[in-house]
Motif scaffolding. Structure first.
Motif, PDB file in Angstrom:
ATOM      1  N   VAL A  70      -4.709  13.343  -2.171  1.00 21.07           N
ATOM      2  CA  VAL A  70      -5.397  12.089  -1.875  1.00 21.07           C
ATOM      3  C   VAL A  70      -4.544  10.908  -2.339  1.00 21.07           C
ATOM      4  O   VAL A  70      -4.070  10.879  -3.470  1.00 21.07           O
ATOM      5  CB  VAL A  70      -6.774  12.046  -2.578  1.00 21.07           C
ATOM      6  CG1 VAL A  70      -7.451  10.703  -2.350  1.00 21.07           C
ATOM      7  CG2 VAL A  70      -7.646  13.190  -2.090  1.00 21.07           C
ATOM      8  N   ILE A  71      -4.315   9.975  -1.429  1.00 25.86           N
ATOM      9  CA  ILE A  71      -3.603   8.746  -1.782  1.00 25.86           C
ATOM     10  C   ILE A  71      -4.650   7.629  -1.786  1.00 25.86           C
ATOM     11  O   ILE A  71      -5.204   7.286  -0.736  1.00 25.86           O
ATOM     12  CB  ILE A  71      -2.488   8.427  -0.760  1.00 25.86           C
ATOM     13  CG1 ILE A  71      -1.549   9.631  -0.626  1.00 25.86           C
ATOM     14  CG2 ILE A  71      -1.722   7.173  -1.148  1.00 25.86           C
ATOM     15  CD1 ILE A  71      -0.598   9.543   0.554  1.00 25.86           C
ATOM     16  N   GLY A  72      -4.972   7.108  -2.954  1.00 24.92           N
ATOM     17  CA  GLY A  72      -5.943   6.006  -3.058  1.00 24.92           C
ATOM     18  C   GLY A  72      -5.203   4.686  -3.084  1.00 24.92           C
ATOM     19  O   GLY A  72      -4.312   4.499  -3.911  1.00 24.92           O
ATOM     20  N   VAL A  73      -5.523   3.777  -2.166  1.00 28.29           N
ATOM     21  CA  VAL A  73      -4.788   2.500  -2.124  1.00 28.29           C
ATOM     22  C   VAL A  73      -5.746   1.314  -2.245  1.00 28.29           C
ATOM     23  O   VAL A  73      -6.917   1.418  -1.889  1.00 28.29           O
ATOM     24  CB  VAL A  73      -3.979   2.348  -0.804  1.00 28.29           C
ATOM     25  CG1 VAL A  73      -2.815   3.303  -0.781  1.00 28.29           C
ATOM     26  CG2 VAL A  73      -4.857   2.533   0.415  1.00 28.29           C
ATOM     27  N   ARG A  74      -5.193   0.219  -2.773  1.00 32.97           N
ATOM     28  CA  ARG A  74      -5.999  -0.992  -2.911  1.00 32.97           C
ATOM     29  C   ARG A  74      -5.817  -1.933  -1.737  1.00 32.97           C
ATOM     30  O   ARG A  74      -6.665  -2.772  -1.488  1.00 32.97           O
ATOM     31  CB  ARG A  74      -5.603  -1.738  -4.190  1.00 32.97           C
ATOM     32  CG  ARG A  74      -6.086  -1.064  -5.442  1.00 32.97           C
ATOM     33  CD  ARG A  74      -5.744  -1.893  -6.654  1.00 32.97           C
ATOM     34  NE  ARG A  74      -6.170  -1.188  -7.854  1.00 32.97           N
ATOM     35  CZ  ARG A  74      -5.864  -1.559  -9.070  1.00 32.97           C
ATOM     36  NH1 ARG A  74      -5.123  -2.638  -9.274  1.00 32.97           N
ATOM     37  NH2 ARG A  74      -6.288  -0.875 -10.109  1.00 32.97           N
ATOM     38  N   SER A  75      -4.647  -1.831  -1.075  1.00 37.62           N
ATOM     39  CA  SER A  75      -4.398  -2.789   0.004  1.00 37.62           C
ATOM     40  C   SER A  75      -3.470  -2.179   1.053  1.00 37.62           C
ATOM     41  O   SER A  75      -2.813  -1.158   0.795  1.00 37.62           O
ATOM     42  CB  SER A  75      -3.746  -4.053  -0.555  1.00 37.62           C
ATOM     43  OG  SER A  75      -2.448  -3.712  -1.005  1.00 37.62           O
ATOM     44  N   LEU A  76      -3.421  -2.822   2.195  1.00 36.14           N
ATOM     45  CA  LEU A  76      -2.526  -2.377   3.263  1.00 36.14           C
ATOM     46  C   LEU A  76      -1.068  -2.507   2.802  1.00 36.14           C
ATOM     47  O   LEU A  76      -0.237  -1.649   3.071  1.00 36.14           O
ATOM     48  CB  LEU A  76      -2.773  -3.230   4.516  1.00 36.14           C
ATOM     49  CG  LEU A  76      -1.885  -2.944   5.714  1.00 36.14           C
ATOM     50  CD1 LEU A  76      -2.062  -1.515   6.203  1.00 36.14           C
ATOM     51  CD2 LEU A  76      -2.199  -3.910   6.872  1.00 36.14           C
ATOM     52  N   ARG A  77      -0.817  -3.581   2.044  1.00 37.48           N
ATOM     53  CA  ARG A  77       0.550  -3.813   1.552  1.00 37.48           C
ATOM     54  C   ARG A  77       1.003  -2.631   0.686  1.00 37.48           C
ATOM     55  O   ARG A  77       2.116  -2.140   0.794  1.00 37.48           O
ATOM     56  CB  ARG A  77       0.557  -5.117   0.735  1.00 37.48           C
ATOM     57  CG  ARG A  77       1.932  -5.743   0.593  1.00 37.48           C
ATOM     58  CD  ARG A  77       1.891  -7.024  -0.198  1.00 37.48           C
ATOM     59  NE  ARG A  77       1.032  -8.038   0.388  1.00 37.48           N
ATOM     60  CZ  ARG A  77       0.035  -8.643  -0.243  1.00 37.48           C
ATOM     61  NH1 ARG A  77      -0.260  -8.333  -1.479  1.00 37.48           N
ATOM     62  NH2 ARG A  77      -0.680  -9.562   0.354  1.00 37.48           N
ATOM     63  N   GLN A  87     -11.416   3.166  -4.538  1.00 36.67           N
ATOM     64  CA  GLN A  87     -12.748   3.433  -5.089  1.00 36.67           C
ATOM     65  C   GLN A  87     -13.330   4.770  -4.639  1.00 36.67           C
ATOM     66  O   GLN A  87     -14.244   5.292  -5.269  1.00 36.67           O
ATOM     67  CB  GLN A  87     -13.740   2.337  -4.688  1.00 36.67           C
ATOM     68  CG  GLN A  87     -13.440   0.968  -5.249  1.00 36.67           C
ATOM     69  CD  GLN A  87     -12.681   0.127  -4.236  1.00 36.67           C
ATOM     70  OE1 GLN A  87     -11.805   0.642  -3.536  1.00 36.67           O
ATOM     71  NE2 GLN A  87     -12.991  -1.149  -4.169  1.00 36.67           N
ATOM     72  N   THR A  88     -12.832   5.303  -3.512  1.00 31.99           N
ATOM     73  CA  THR A  88     -13.386   6.575  -3.022  1.00 31.99           C
ATOM     74  C   THR A  88     -12.414   7.736  -3.232  1.00 31.99           C
ATOM     75  O   THR A  88     -12.655   8.839  -2.753  1.00 31.99           O
ATOM     76  CB  THR A  88     -13.741   6.474  -1.519  1.00 31.99           C
ATOM     77  OG1 THR A  88     -12.663   5.872  -0.824  1.00 31.99           O
ATOM     78  CG2 THR A  88     -15.004   5.700  -1.291  1.00 31.99           C
ATOM     79  N   ALA A  89     -11.333   7.488  -4.001  1.00 34.08           N
ATOM     80  CA  ALA A  89     -10.328   8.540  -4.202  1.00 34.08           C
ATOM     81  C   ALA A  89     -10.924   9.722  -4.972  1.00 34.08           C
ATOM     82  O   ALA A  89     -10.644  10.883  -4.648  1.00 34.08           O
ATOM     83  CB  ALA A  89      -9.115   7.978  -4.931  1.00 34.08           C
ATOM     84  N   ALA A  90     -11.780   9.430  -5.955  1.00 30.34           N
ATOM     85  CA  ALA A  90     -12.367  10.525  -6.752  1.00 30.34           C
ATOM     86  C   ALA A  90     -13.256  11.396  -5.869  1.00 30.34           C
ATOM     87  O   ALA A  90     -13.257  12.624  -5.981  1.00 30.34           O
ATOM     88  CB  ALA A  90     -13.170   9.943  -7.908  1.00 30.34           C
ATOM     89  N   GLU A  91     -13.983  10.739  -4.980  1.00 29.71           N
ATOM     90  CA  GLU A  91     -14.872  11.475  -4.058  1.00 29.71           C
ATOM     91  C   GLU A  91     -14.037  12.363  -3.130  1.00 29.71           C
ATOM     92  O   GLU A  91     -14.359  13.538  -2.925  1.00 29.71           O
ATOM     93  CB  GLU A  91     -15.672  10.441  -3.267  1.00 29.71           C
ATOM     94  CG  GLU A  91     -16.686  11.008  -2.329  1.00 29.71           C
ATOM     95  CD  GLU A  91     -17.344   9.884  -1.506  1.00 29.71           C
ATOM     96  OE1 GLU A  91     -17.405   8.731  -1.971  1.00 29.71           O
ATOM     97  OE2 GLU A  91     -17.785  10.193  -0.390  1.00 29.71           O
TER      98      GLU A  91
END
Ligand SMILES: Nc1ncnc2c1ncn2[C@@H]1O[C@H](COP(=O)(O)OP(=O)(O)OP(=O)(O)O)[C@@H](O)[C@H]1O
Ligand SMILES: [Mg+2]
Length: 580
Positions: A155-162, A142-146
């Motif tokens: 920038v690596i935007g991830v949803r989970s630790l997995r 959710q903060t990847a664009a920022e």
């Protein structure tokens, strides 16, 4: 290897400090110690990280685990270190390659189920990372664009630790449904939002439909608004209830020019730390607006609070407008606390754990009724307040505060004719904003070799010595200075406004009329001139045409009007010019 490290960022105000997150595993009884000046929320990271690691299908190392946050001297707060701690622990346990995370900057909160949640202050954190030479950052999706607003950083935007473990190990990425909670919480419900703060004029926002053309009459106040926007001068609107003061102030932010890239990043960083970035708009590129209610507390105005300190109204209005409606209703302490940010363009909040600096270069707009009942006028008709009440009410705005306000305008009630007739010549926000932009560019070109961009920022000494005025331009101001009606500081402020008036009129330097206009707007005293005369030489259309030839210099040769016919200077004008 039982040791690994990665990096994250601690925020001090809107400045980021790179923090090394180290994990060390030793043989011994299973334990998890977190060291390095963590606050309560950060201490709880131990439980969140352990649950997230286990629920992501990884094995929690059953050994003596120590996680250190270095430098230990910088206070650290919040939950943004969770993801970095999890990465360091997994690398120490040899689940991840320690070299894969050593040059990574990781920011994000972990849910117990292993989801990565967004945190406040991602933009200033990534800016600090870029300054420190980091090339790759991991943040919540959710903060990847920022985070991507910062050039030169992957920038690596991830949803989970997995998902992050899969990215780092080269394994196929697991399918992760989007966060059911849906991004960030409503800032108002989360207690982050300061009511009245925000960015005006976004599509769909009611303020986008507010136009200066809606304001009937009020030619003088509209021009004061234009001058305030063009030169960055603070403004005080005084007048009875229902005259349109709030209406006028709400239209001020849209007169300000769009923010430059550098300013936009500054403003976005402040709003990011406050957790107030508008959804879907990572970059704030227009002047923000903050209109706190008079019951707002001191920390909410200047910044502070417990935990990760929040920017207050003065910082949320950075590069925009801070509007204090019904200004005398604000606690005197709060009003006086504005003096420091007004002077220095930043606010410094001192705590036992250390001090932090927040930017706060705003345009202050004050609005006030003349007395508690609002009907006090120079003729005193219909007012129920005693003179003591009136003077106490007006005295709440201190002399030193008002001394920093260059423009003081009396907003008279609109007449029925003005209100009922549709004024086809009323200028729209678009027209006035275009003039403001031209005037700002003119000032910026003149100030190109200096650190200042607007007339309001130029120090008095420079203003008096570096640029020449037209000959005789200062005669009236000098006379007021001799009579003790204007102080040296007052003169500097008049000069600043005079330059803005000249910029708006397209003149290379202020002449005598520009200085007189500035004097009238500064002191609120009419100088014995009809109102419209002050704006002679104005490039835009104006209110009712001046009577006679309208030349103030010519008029001055005429016999002075008797004292009784002249408007009596109001209390503020007298005190502000004589006190300081
Ligand atoms: N100059 C004006 N032109 C058009 N409408 C006006 C004007 N002045 C007041 N109004 C109408 O009156 C309403 C109240 O105006 P506003 O709230 O701006 O007054 P105010 O001066 O701030 O009063 P108060 O001192 O009570 O806060 C506006 O919403 C608008 O409908
Ligand atoms: Mg109002």
């Amino acid at each position: 290897m039982a040791f690994a490290r990665t990096c994250s960022v601690a925020l001090v105000g809107v400045d980021g400090v790179i923090v090394e997150v180290q994990a060390d595993l030793e043989p011994g009884v299973a334990a998890f110690t977190l060291v390095g000046l963590p606050d309560k929320a950060l201490t709880e990271a131990r439980d969140r990280v352990r649950a997230a690691v286990v629920n992501s299908g990884e094995t929690w190392p059953q050994r003596k685990l120590t996680v250190g946050l270095s430098p230990a001297s910088v206070p650290k707060s919040g939950s943004g270190f969770d993801l970095a701690v999890a990465c360091a622990v997994l690398a120490a346990a040899e689940r991840l390659d320690p070299s894969a995370i050593a040059d990574l900057l990781v920011i994000g909160e972990l849910g117990l189920d292993g989801r990565v949640r967004p945190v406040r202050g991602v933009l200033p954190s990534v800016l600090a990372a870029a300054d420190a030479g980091y090339l790759r950052v991991v943040v919540a999706e959710q903060t990847a664009a920022e985070a991507s607003l910062v050039p030169g950083v992957t920038v690596i935007g991830v949803r989970s630790l997995r998902q992050l473990v899969a990215v780092l190990t080269g394994a196929p990425e697991p399918e992760e449904p989007p966060d059911p909670v849906g991004g960030r919480p409503d800032p108002l419900m989360a207690g982050l939002m300061l009511p009245g703060a925000g960015v005006r004029g976004l599509p769909g926002d009611a303020a986008a439909r507010m136009d200066l053309a809606d304001v009937a009459g009020q030619y003088e106040a509209r021009r004061a608004l234009e001058i305030a926007a063009a030169g960055g001068h603070h403004l005080y609107l005084k007048g009875p209830p229902g005259a349109g003061k709030t209406m006028l102030a709400e239209r001020l932010p849209s007169l300000l020019p769009p923010l430059t890239q550098k300013e936009a990043l500054e403003v976005t960083a402040v709003h990011s730390v406050a957790g107030l970035l508008p959804a879907g708009r990572p970059l704030i590129d227009r002047a923000p607006y903050c209109a706190p209610h008079h019951s707002t507390t001191m920390p909410a105005i200047v910044g502070g609070g417990s935990g990760l300190p929040r920017p207050g109204a003065v910082s949320l209005a950075h590069r925009g407008v801070l509007f204090l409606d019904e200004a005398p209703e604000f606690p005197v302490r709060v009003l006086d606390a504005l003096r420091q940010p007004l002077e220095s363009g930043e606010v410094v909040i001192a705590r036992s754990a250390g001090s932090m600096r927040l930017p706060s270069r705003f345009l202050l707009c004050l609005a006030a009724n003349p007395c508690p009942c609002g009907r006090h006028s120079r003729r005193g008709e219909g007012c129920e307040c005693t003179p003591a009440m009136v003077s106490r009410y007006q005295g709440r705005l201190s002399g030193p505060l008002l001394d920093r306000v260059d423009l003081q305008v009396q907003v008279a009630p609109v007449t029925r004719a003005e209100l009922m007739q549709r004024d086809s010549t009323a200028e729209t926000t678009e027209i006035v904003a275009a003039r403001v932009l031209v005037a700002r560019e003119r000032a910026a070109a003149r100030l190109a070799e200096t650190p200042w961009r607007t007339n309001a920022e130029v120090p008095g000494y420079e203003l008096r010595t570096r640029w020449q005025l037209a000959s005789g331009a200062l005669n009236d101001a000098a006379r007021q200075l001799e009579r003790g009606l204007l102080t040296a500081r007052g003169l500097d402020r008049v000069l600043r406004v005079a330059w803005t008036v000249a910029d708006l009129a397209g003149r290379d330097r202020p002449d005598r009329r520009d200085v007189r206009t500035a004097l009238v707007l500064r002191t609120g005293v009419e100088q014995g001139l009809p109102l419209t005369e002050r704006f002679d030489g104005w490039s835009g259309p104006s209110g009712p045409a001046p009577e006679g030839d309208g030349d103030p210099v010519e008029k001055e040769k005429r016999p002075a009007r008797p004292r009784t016919a002249r408007t009596k200077p109001d209390r503020h004008a007298e005190t502000e010019e004589t006190v300081v």
